[in-house]
Design a protein around this motif. Structure first.
Motif, PDB file in Angstrom:
ATOM      1  N   GLN A 185       0.790  -1.226   0.000  1.00 47.00           N
ATOM      2  CA  GLN A 185       0.000   0.000   0.000  1.00 47.00           C
ATOM      3  C   GLN A 185       0.827   1.284   0.000  1.00 47.00           C
ATOM      4  O   GLN A 185       0.469   2.254  -0.672  1.00 47.00           O
ATOM      5  CB  GLN A 185      -0.952   0.002   1.203  1.00 47.00           C
ATOM      6  N   PRO A 186       1.945   1.372   0.750  1.00 53.11           N
ATOM      7  CA  PRO A 186       2.706   2.626   0.752  1.00 53.11           C
ATOM      8  C   PRO A 186       3.191   3.061  -0.620  1.00 53.11           C
ATOM      9  O   PRO A 186       3.520   4.227  -0.817  1.00 53.11           O
ATOM     10  CB  PRO A 186       3.887   2.308   1.688  1.00 53.11           C
ATOM     11  N   ALA A 187       3.264   2.132  -1.578  1.00 54.87           N
ATOM     12  CA  ALA A 187       3.770   2.479  -2.907  1.00 54.87           C
ATOM     13  C   ALA A 187       2.704   3.071  -3.817  1.00 54.87           C
ATOM     14  O   ALA A 187       3.026   3.600  -4.889  1.00 54.87           O
ATOM     15  CB  ALA A 187       4.365   1.239  -3.575  1.00 54.87           C
ATOM     16  N   ILE A 188       1.439   3.041  -3.406  1.00 54.67           N
ATOM     17  CA  ILE A 188       0.355   3.425  -4.315  1.00 54.67           C
ATOM     18  C   ILE A 188       0.453   4.883  -4.745  1.00 54.67           C
ATOM     19  O   ILE A 188       0.405   5.203  -5.943  1.00 54.67           O
ATOM     20  CB  ILE A 188      -1.014   3.126  -3.674  1.00 54.67           C
ATOM     21  N   ASP A 189       0.562   5.800  -3.802  1.00 57.01           N
ATOM     22  CA  ASP A 189       0.564   7.222  -4.162  1.00 57.01           C
ATOM     23  C   ASP A 189       1.719   7.584  -5.099  1.00 57.01           C
ATOM     24  O   ASP A 189       1.502   8.282  -6.100  1.00 57.01           O
ATOM     25  CB  ASP A 189       0.592   8.089  -2.903  1.00 57.01           C
ATOM     26  N   PRO A 190       2.964   7.146  -4.823  1.00 54.71           N
ATOM     27  CA  PRO A 190       4.028   7.448  -5.787  1.00 54.71           C
ATOM     28  C   PRO A 190       3.786   6.819  -7.161  1.00 54.71           C
ATOM     29  O   PRO A 190       4.126   7.418  -8.189  1.00 54.71           O
ATOM     30  CB  PRO A 190       5.279   6.857  -5.125  1.00 54.71           C
ATOM     31  N   LEU A 191       3.197   5.636  -7.196  1.00 56.48           N
ATOM     32  CA  LEU A 191       2.932   4.991  -8.489  1.00 56.48           C
ATOM     33  C   LEU A 191       1.850   5.738  -9.269  1.00 56.48           C
ATOM     34  O   LEU A 191       1.899   5.804 -10.502  1.00 56.48           O
ATOM     35  CB  LEU A 191       2.527   3.537  -8.275  1.00 56.48           C
ATOM     36  N   VAL A 192       0.871   6.309  -8.565  1.00 57.53           N
ATOM     37  CA  VAL A 192      -0.118   7.148  -9.248  1.00 57.53           C
ATOM     38  C   VAL A 192       0.580   8.342  -9.889  1.00 57.53           C
ATOM     39  O   VAL A 192       0.274   8.739 -11.019  1.00 57.53           O
ATOM     40  CB  VAL A 192      -1.204   7.615  -8.252  1.00 57.53           C
ATOM     41  N   GLY A 193       1.549   8.918  -9.169  1.00 57.72           N
ATOM     42  CA  GLY A 193       2.332   9.997  -9.748  1.00 57.72           C
ATOM     43  C   GLY A 193       3.135   9.536 -10.950  1.00 57.72           C
ATOM     44  O   GLY A 193       3.319  10.284 -11.928  1.00 57.72           O
ATOM     45  N   ALA A 194       3.619   8.298 -10.918  1.00 59.59           N
ATOM     46  CA  ALA A 194       4.433   7.767 -12.018  1.00 59.59           C
ATOM     47  C   ALA A 194       3.641   7.592 -13.306  1.00 59.59           C
ATOM     48  O   ALA A 194       4.219   7.534 -14.396  1.00 59.59           O
ATOM     49  CB  ALA A 194       5.056   6.440 -11.611  1.00 59.59           C
ATOM     50  N   LEU A 195       2.305   7.508 -13.211  1.00 59.59           N
ATOM     51  CA  LEU A 195       1.491   7.384 -14.419  1.00 59.59           C
ATOM     52  C   LEU A 195       1.568   8.640 -15.293  1.00 59.59           C
ATOM     53  O   LEU A 195       1.150   8.622 -16.445  1.00 59.59           O
ATOM     54  CB  LEU A 195       0.032   7.110 -14.050  1.00 59.59           C
ATOM     55  N   GLN A 196       2.108   9.711 -14.748  1.00 60.22           N
ATOM     56  CA  GLN A 196       2.312  10.934 -15.530  1.00 60.22           C
ATOM     57  C   GLN A 196       3.560  10.860 -16.404  1.00 60.22           C
ATOM     58  O   GLN A 196       3.765  11.712 -17.272  1.00 60.22           O
ATOM     59  CB  GLN A 196       2.489  12.145 -14.606  1.00 60.22           C
ATOM     60  N   SER A 197       4.401   9.880 -16.160  1.00 58.43           N
ATOM     61  CA  SER A 197       5.692   9.828 -16.836  1.00 58.43           C
ATOM     62  C   SER A 197       5.526   9.729 -18.353  1.00 58.43           C
ATOM     63  O   SER A 197       4.679   8.975 -18.848  1.00 58.43           O
ATOM     64  CB  SER A 197       6.506   8.636 -16.336  1.00 58.43           C
ATOM     65  N   PRO A 198       6.354  10.466 -19.097  1.00 57.88           N
ATOM     66  CA  PRO A 198       6.337  10.322 -20.560  1.00 57.88           C
ATOM     67  C   PRO A 198       7.094   9.084 -21.029  1.00 57.88           C
ATOM     68  O   PRO A 198       7.097   8.768 -22.223  1.00 57.88           O
ATOM     69  CB  PRO A 198       7.033  11.602 -21.034  1.00 57.88           C
ATOM     70  N   ILE A 199       7.728   8.362 -20.087  1.00 60.56           N
ATOM     71  CA  ILE A 199       8.516   7.166 -20.425  1.00 60.56           C
ATOM     72  C   ILE A 199       7.601   5.946 -20.353  1.00 60.56           C
ATOM     73  O   ILE A 199       7.053   5.625 -19.287  1.00 60.56           O
ATOM     74  CB  ILE A 199       9.706   7.016 -19.458  1.00 60.56           C
ATOM     75  N   ASP A 200       7.423   5.269 -21.448  1.00 67.38           N
ATOM     76  CA  ASP A 200       6.478   4.156 -21.525  1.00 67.38           C
ATOM     77  C   ASP A 200       6.787   3.066 -20.508  1.00 67.38           C
ATOM     78  O   ASP A 200       5.868   2.500 -19.894  1.00 67.38           O
ATOM     79  CB  ASP A 200       6.475   3.557 -22.938  1.00 67.38           C
ATOM     80  N   GLU A 201       8.075   2.749 -20.320  1.00 66.59           N
ATOM     81  CA  GLU A 201       8.434   1.681 -19.392  1.00 66.59           C
ATOM     82  C   GLU A 201       7.982   2.007 -17.962  1.00 66.59           C
ATOM     83  O   GLU A 201       7.490   1.137 -17.232  1.00 66.59           O
ATOM     84  CB  GLU A 201       9.941   1.437 -19.403  1.00 66.59           C
ATOM     85  N   VAL A 202       8.151   3.271 -17.574  1.00 70.38           N
ATOM     86  CA  VAL A 202       7.741   3.685 -16.224  1.00 70.38           C
ATOM     87  C   VAL A 202       6.226   3.638 -16.100  1.00 70.38           C
ATOM     88  O   VAL A 202       5.670   3.118 -15.117  1.00 70.38           O
ATOM     89  CB  VAL A 202       8.272   5.099 -15.914  1.00 70.38           C
ATOM     90  N   LYS A 203       5.541   4.186 -17.092  1.00 71.16           N
ATOM     91  CA  LYS A 203       4.081   4.232 -17.051  1.00 71.16           C
ATOM     92  C   LYS A 203       3.491   2.824 -17.030  1.00 71.16           C
ATOM     93  O   LYS A 203       2.541   2.542 -16.278  1.00 71.16           O
ATOM     94  CB  LYS A 203       3.577   5.011 -18.269  1.00 71.16           C
ATOM     95  N   THR A 204       4.057   1.945 -17.826  1.00 70.11           N
ATOM     96  CA  THR A 204       3.565   0.566 -17.878  1.00 70.11           C
ATOM     97  C   THR A 204       3.824  -0.161 -16.571  1.00 70.11           C
ATOM     98  O   THR A 204       2.956  -0.893 -16.063  1.00 70.11           O
ATOM     99  CB  THR A 204       4.235  -0.184 -19.043  1.00 70.11           C
ATOM    100  N   THR A 205       5.008   0.055 -16.004  1.00 73.26           N
ATOM    101  CA  THR A 205       5.333  -0.577 -14.721  1.00 73.26           C
ATOM    102  C   THR A 205       4.385  -0.112 -13.634  1.00 73.26           C
ATOM    103  O   THR A 205       3.865  -0.916 -12.841  1.00 73.26           O
ATOM    104  CB  THR A 205       6.787  -0.257 -14.328  1.00 73.26           C
ATOM    105  N   ALA A 206       4.147   1.206 -13.576  1.00 71.70           N
ATOM    106  CA  ALA A 206       3.254   1.750 -12.556  1.00 71.70           C
ATOM    107  C   ALA A 206       1.853   1.170 -12.703  1.00 71.70           C
ATOM    108  O   ALA A 206       1.210   0.790 -11.712  1.00 71.70           O
ATOM    109  CB  ALA A 206       3.221   3.263 -12.659  1.00 71.70           C
ATOM    110  N   ALA A 207       1.350   1.091 -13.948  1.00 74.08           N
ATOM    111  CA  ALA A 207       0.012   0.548 -14.170  1.00 74.08           C
ATOM    112  C   ALA A 207      -0.071  -0.908 -13.750  1.00 74.08           C
ATOM    113  O   ALA A 207      -1.042  -1.330 -13.108  1.00 74.08           O
ATOM    114  CB  ALA A 207      -0.363   0.704 -15.647  1.00 74.08           C
ATOM    115  N   GLN A 208       0.955  -1.682 -14.074  1.00 74.17           N
ATOM    116  CA  GLN A 208       0.953  -3.110 -13.740  1.00 74.17           C
ATOM    117  C   GLN A 208       0.941  -3.322 -12.236  1.00 74.17           C
ATOM    118  O   GLN A 208       0.183  -4.150 -11.709  1.00 74.17           O
ATOM    119  CB  GLN A 208       2.176  -3.777 -14.357  1.00 74.17           C
ATOM    120  N   VAL A 209       1.758  -2.544 -11.513  1.00 69.67           N
ATOM    121  CA  VAL A 209       1.831  -2.713 -10.055  1.00 69.67           C
ATOM    122  C   VAL A 209       0.541  -2.240  -9.399  1.00 69.67           C
ATOM    123  O   VAL A 209       0.037  -2.863  -8.456  1.00 69.67           O
ATOM    124  CB  VAL A 209       3.048  -1.970  -9.488  1.00 69.67           C
ATOM    125  N   LEU A 210      -0.020  -1.138  -9.886  1.00 67.05           N
ATOM    126  CA  LEU A 210      -1.285  -0.663  -9.315  1.00 67.05           C
ATOM    127  C   LEU A 210      -2.385  -1.701  -9.497  1.00 67.05           C
ATOM    128  O   LEU A 210      -3.268  -1.836  -8.636  1.00 67.05           O
ATOM    129  CB  LEU A 210      -1.689   0.662  -9.968  1.00 67.05           C
TER     130      LEU A 210
END
Length: 746
Positions: A185-210
C-alpha cells in the motif's frame, strides 16, 4: 558473538522503586539522569545504542518512566543520520513504532521515530545508497530479501529509486515490478504519480503494479493510459489488465473493461477535487498537509510535494481534467475544468492577499483570450460549485472581453447570477464588471448592484463579528472577548436581527450565537444563515456553558463550519478552537489593504452612477445611509459626497449641508459638500427646510476659509434669490477706495 542486548541483561537489579521523574531537558541543559536509588541497571548507559536498549528493557520491566528518560537523553545527544539509521537497522522499525505507541514514553518516542524517518528519507535520496540496494535486488536470494526488507522500511520513499532503475536497467523490469508490488500500500501514491511519466516503461510498470496492489480508488488514474488514443498499445493493454484485475480479480477479463463514460467520470472526479467535495481517504484524516507525488522530468522519477488538501485537490483536478481531454479532445467541459483549476492555482500561488495574477502565462489572460462565452461558462461552473478563485478570475476576465450585450436574453447570464454569490468578493467583482460594460438599459438583476456597493463601502480595516444573545450585557462581554482576537463586534438580541446584520453588512466574518438565541431559535437561525447566499459560508460559533456542550454535537454534523466553544475560555483557547473552522474557509478574510481597496472601488462606482447616465438604471436612494456613513471614511469620503449628490431626496440635501457645516470634518470635504449641495439644488430644486436655510445664511462670512465661503456662495446662488435681495446684497458691499495700480510695461 553475543548481542549488545543480551550483554545488558545481567546488569538488571532486583529492586525497583517509584519516584517522580524530571521533565525532558533542553539540549543545552544538564543531561537527564535517573534519580539516585532508582536505577535498574548496574551501570547507566551513555551511548545512543545503549540508551535505546535501556529504554526497551525498562519498558519490558514496566518502568516506562525510566525509558522516557533514556529516550530523552538520546534526543539530547542529537545523533546524526548514521546513528539513527543504525538504531533502525539493529533494532528494526517495529521497535521504534512500538515505543511511539506508548503514551508513557511520549513525546520523546515519537520525536525519535520522526528523526529516524527523516534520516531514512535523506538516505534514500543518496544515489549511492539507492544504487547499492538496487544491486542487491539482483544478487542472491538472501541479498534480495535484505534489500526488499530495507526498501519496505522506507515505504513510499523506496519507489523513486526503483523507478530510476526501471529506466536505466530495463532488462530487469520484471524484478523491479515485483519489488514494487512487495512494497504494498505505501507504494500506491508514488505509483499514481508515475502514471504521468512520458517514459512508456515507467508508465507501464506503474500501471501493472497498481493492478496488483491498488483498489477501485486507483482505477480513475488508470483510465487515461487505458483508453487515450495517444497511449501506446502496450500501455493500453497493461492498464486495461490492471483495471480488470482490480474490478474482476482477473486480468484476462479486459473485454469487460470499456472506455464508455470514462471521460465523464474523469470530469466528475476532477470537479469533486476542485470544489473541495472529494472524500479524502481516512489515512489523511488527521493531517493538515498531505503528500502529493508527481513526475519530475529533471529527476527522471517521482518526487514528493507536501501541501494542503485544497492545493492538492486543485492539482488533482487539473490532472484529471487533462486526462479527460485526452479521451475527449472536443469536450468543452474538460477545457473549462482545466482553466478553472489553473485560475485557482494562480490565486493560491500568489496568495489571497494579492490581486488576481494577470499578464502573459496566467490563467486570467488565457481566459481573456479564450473569449467571453468561455469565461461565462467557467463562471457558471464556479458559481454552481462554489469555487471562489475561478469565479473571481473569470468575472474579472469578462470585464475585459465581455460587453453589455451579454445582459440581454430571457434568462439571467452567469455574470448576473454572480451578484447573488455566497462570497462578497465575487458579488463585488461581478457588479464592477457589469458597470464597466456601461449598460444603457435596465436588466433582470440590476437592482442587486447598488446594495452590493453599499455593503462594500461599510467595511473598515478590521473584520466584523455579530454576537447574537438575548442577554445584552452578556452579549457585549462576548463581543469584547472576540474583539481581542481582532473582530469588531455588533450585538443583536434576536436571531432575526443578527441574521439581518450578517446578511446586509459586507464585512461580517464570524457569527457568535448563544444557545438560548430567541426569535428565531438557535437551530432556525443557523438554518437561515446557511440557506442565504450572503451568509452560507460564514464561520459560526455557538458560545455557551460547558455543561450543555454535548447537546449540540449534532449541530456540528448538521451544519458546516460551526463549532461549539465553552464560555469562560481565554482568547488564546478560542483562537485555537476556531482554527479548524477558519482553515476550511476559502477565500480567507480580506486584509486591511484589501478592505481599503474594496472601499475605494465601491465608492468610485457609486460616484460614477451618480454623475452619469447609469443613474437612470441604478437608484442610489436605498443605500443613502451607507453612503452617508462612507463620508466619514477617508478612503471613500470624496466619492461618497459626490454620490450623495445623485440622490434626489431632502435627506441627501440635509446630509450635504451637515457635512459643509460641521467644524469636525476635513475642510476640503466641507468645500466639496458645499459645491455638491449647490449642484443638488440646481438638479432637484430646494429641498431644505426654512430653519436650515437660516443656518446656511448665518454661515456666510463666518468660516474664515475663502474656498468654503465660495462653496457657501454657490449654494446661496443656486437658491435663485429674488432681484431685490440680490440688489441689496450688491449695494451692501464696501466701495473701492482706490484704483488698481497696474505694473508699468516696458
Amino acid at each position: 558473538m553475543p548481542s549488545r542486548r543480551s550483554s545488558l541483561l545481567p546488569t538488571l537489579l532486583a529492586t525497583f522503586a517509584l519516584t517522580t521523574i524530571s521533565p525532558l531537558c533542553a539540549q543545552d541543559e544538564e543531561p537527564l539522569a535517573v534519580p539516585e536509588g532508582d536505577q535498574v541497571l548496574a551501570s547507566e548507559p551513555t551511548t545512543v545504542p545503549e540508551l535505546f536498549e535501556g529504554a526497551l528493557l525498562t519498558v519490558k520491566l514496566a518502568r516506562p518512566e525510566l525509558a522516557k528518560i533514556y529516550l530523552g537523553r538520546i534526543l539530547q545527544l542529537n545523533p546524526d543520520n548514521s546513528q539513527l539509521l543504525a538504531l533502525r537497522d539493529n533494532n528494526g522499525m517495529s521497535a521504534l513504532l512500538s515505543l511511539a505507541r506508548l503514551d508513557q514514553v511520549n513525546p520523546e518516542a515519537s520525536e525519535l521515530l520522526s528523526r529516524v524517518t527523516e534520516a531514512a528519507k535523506t538516505q534514500v535520496g543518496n544515489p549511492e545508497y539507492a544504487n547499492d540496494l538496487i544491486k542487491l535486488l539482483s544478487g542472491s536470494a538472501r541479498e534480495r530479501d535484505e534489500a526488499t526488507t530495507q526498501l519496505q522500511l522506507l515505504g513510499p520513499y523506496a519507489v523513486a529509486p526503483i523507478l530510476r532503475a526501471v529506466v536505466s536497467n530495463p532488462e530487469n523490469r520484471d524484478l523491479f515490478t515485483l519489488t514494487l508490488a512487495r512494497l504494498g500500500q505505501p507504494a500506491i501514491d508514488p505509483l499514481v504519480g508515475a502514471l504521468q511519466s512520458p517514459i512508456d516503461e515507467v508508465k507501464t510498470t506503474a500501471a501493472q503494479v497498481l493492478g496488483a496492489i491498488g483498489g477501485e480508488d486507483e482505477v480513475i488514474w488508470l483510465l487515461e493510459p487505458a483508453f487515450s488514443p495517444n497511449s501506446p498499445p502496450g500501455t493500453q493493454e497493461v492498464a486495461r489488465k490492471a483495471i480488470a484485475r482490480i474490478r474482476y480479480q482477473d486480468p484476462a477479463k479486459t473485454t469487460r473493461v470499456t472506455g464508455y463514460g470514462a471521460a465523464e467520470k474523469l470530469q466528475k472526479t476532477s470537479l469533486d477535487y476542485l470544489a473541495n467535495q472529494f472524500d479524502w481517504p481516512a489515512k489523511y484524516e488527521d493531517m493538515n498537509e498531505i503528500p502529493v507525488w508527481s513526475w519530475s522530468d529533471t529527476e527522471q522519477t517521482v518526487v514528493e510535494n507536501v501541501t494542503s488538501r485544497r492545493n492538492a485537490g486543485t492539482y488533482f483536478a487539473e490532472r484529471l481534467a487533462r486526462d479527460s481531454a485526452e479521451l475527449a479532445p472536443s469536450s468543452n467541459e474538460s477545457a473549462e475544468l482545466i482553466l478553472a483549476a489553473m485560475m485557482v492555482r494562480d490565486i493560491e500561488e500568489a496568495g489571497w492577499d494579492q490581486p488576481i495574477p494577470t499578464g502573459p502565462g496566467t490563467a486570467h489572460d488565457l481566459a481573456v483570450e479564450a473569449g467571453p462565452e468561455f469565461c461565462s461558462q467557467i463562471l457558471k461552473l464556479s458559481l454552481d460549485n462554489h469555487i471562489v478563485g475561478s469565479a473571481l478570475s473569470s468575472a474579472h476576465a469578462l470585464g475585459l472581453n465581455g460587453s453589455r450585450n451579454q445582459l440581454r436574453g430571457r434568462t439571467a447570464p452567469p455574470i448576473v447570477d454572480a451578484l447573488s454569490s455566497a462570497h462578497p468578493r465575487v458579488q463585488l467583482a461581478a457588479a464592477i464588471t457589469i458597470l464597466q460594460w456601461d449598460p444603457k438599459l435596465s436588466f433582470r438583476g440590476s437592482s442587486r448592484i447598488v446594495p452590493i456597493l453599499g455593503r462594500a463601502i461599510q467595511s473598515d480595516d478590521r473584520p466584523q463579528s455579530v454576537v447574537i444573545d438575548p442577554n445584552g450585557q452578556r452579549g457585549t462581554s462576548t463581543a469584547a472577548l472576540f474583539q481581542e482576537l481582532g473582530y469588531r463586534g455588533s450585538v443583536a438580541e434576536t436571531g432575526q436581527e443578527g441574521f439581518r446584520i450578517a446578511a446586509e453588512r459586507g464585512d461580517v466574518e464570524i457569527g457568535i450565537l448563544h444557545p438560548n438565541t430567541i426569535r428565531w431559535g438557535l437551530t432556525q437561525t443557523l438554518t437561515n444563515l446557511r440557506t442565504d447566499s450572503r451568509t452560507r459560508d460564514l464561520p459560526l460559533v455557538v458560545f455557551g456553558p460547558r455543561s450543555i456542550r454535548s447537546r449540540f454535537d449534532l449541530l456540528q454534523d448538521q451544519f458546516e463550519n460551526v463549532v461549539y466553544i465553552d464560555e469562560g475560555t481565554s482568547p488564546i483557547e478560542i483562537n485555537k478552537a476556531l482554527q479548524p473552522v477558519l482553515a476550511q474557509i476559502s477565500p480567507p478574510p480580506l486584509t486591511s489593504a484589501q478592505r481599503s481597496q474594496q472601499i475605494r472601488e465601491a465608492s468610485f462606482w457609486l460616484r460614477q452612477i451618480a454623475t452619469t447616465r447609469l443613474s437612470e438604471i441604478f437608484d442610489l436612494a436605498p443605500i443613502e445611509e451607507e453612503i452617508r456613513l462612507a463620508t466619514t471614511n477617508s478612503a471613500s469620503a470624496d466619492n461618497a459626497v459626490v454620490a450623495l449628490g445623485g440622490i434626489g431626496l431632502p435627506s441627501a440635501q440635509l446630509h450635504l449641508f451637515e457635512i459643509m457645516e460641521s467644524p469636525n470634518m476635513d475642510m476640503k470635504l466641507r468645500q466639496q459638500a458645499g459645491f455638491q449641495l449647490a449642484f443638488h439644488i440646481q438638479r432637484f430644486g430646494n429641498l431644505l427646510k426654512p430653519e436650515i436655510l437660516r443656518r446656511l445664511q448665518a454661515m456666510s462670512g463666518s468660516t474664515n476659509d475663502k474656498d468654503l465661503e465660495t462653496a457657501i456662495a454657490s449654494v446661496l446662488g443656486s437658491l435663485h434669490p429674488d432681484e431685490q435681495r440680490s440688489r441689496k446684497l450688491i449695494f451692501s458691499t464696501p466701495s473701492s477706495m482706490e484704483p488698481v495700480t497696474a505694473p508699468t510695461k516696458l
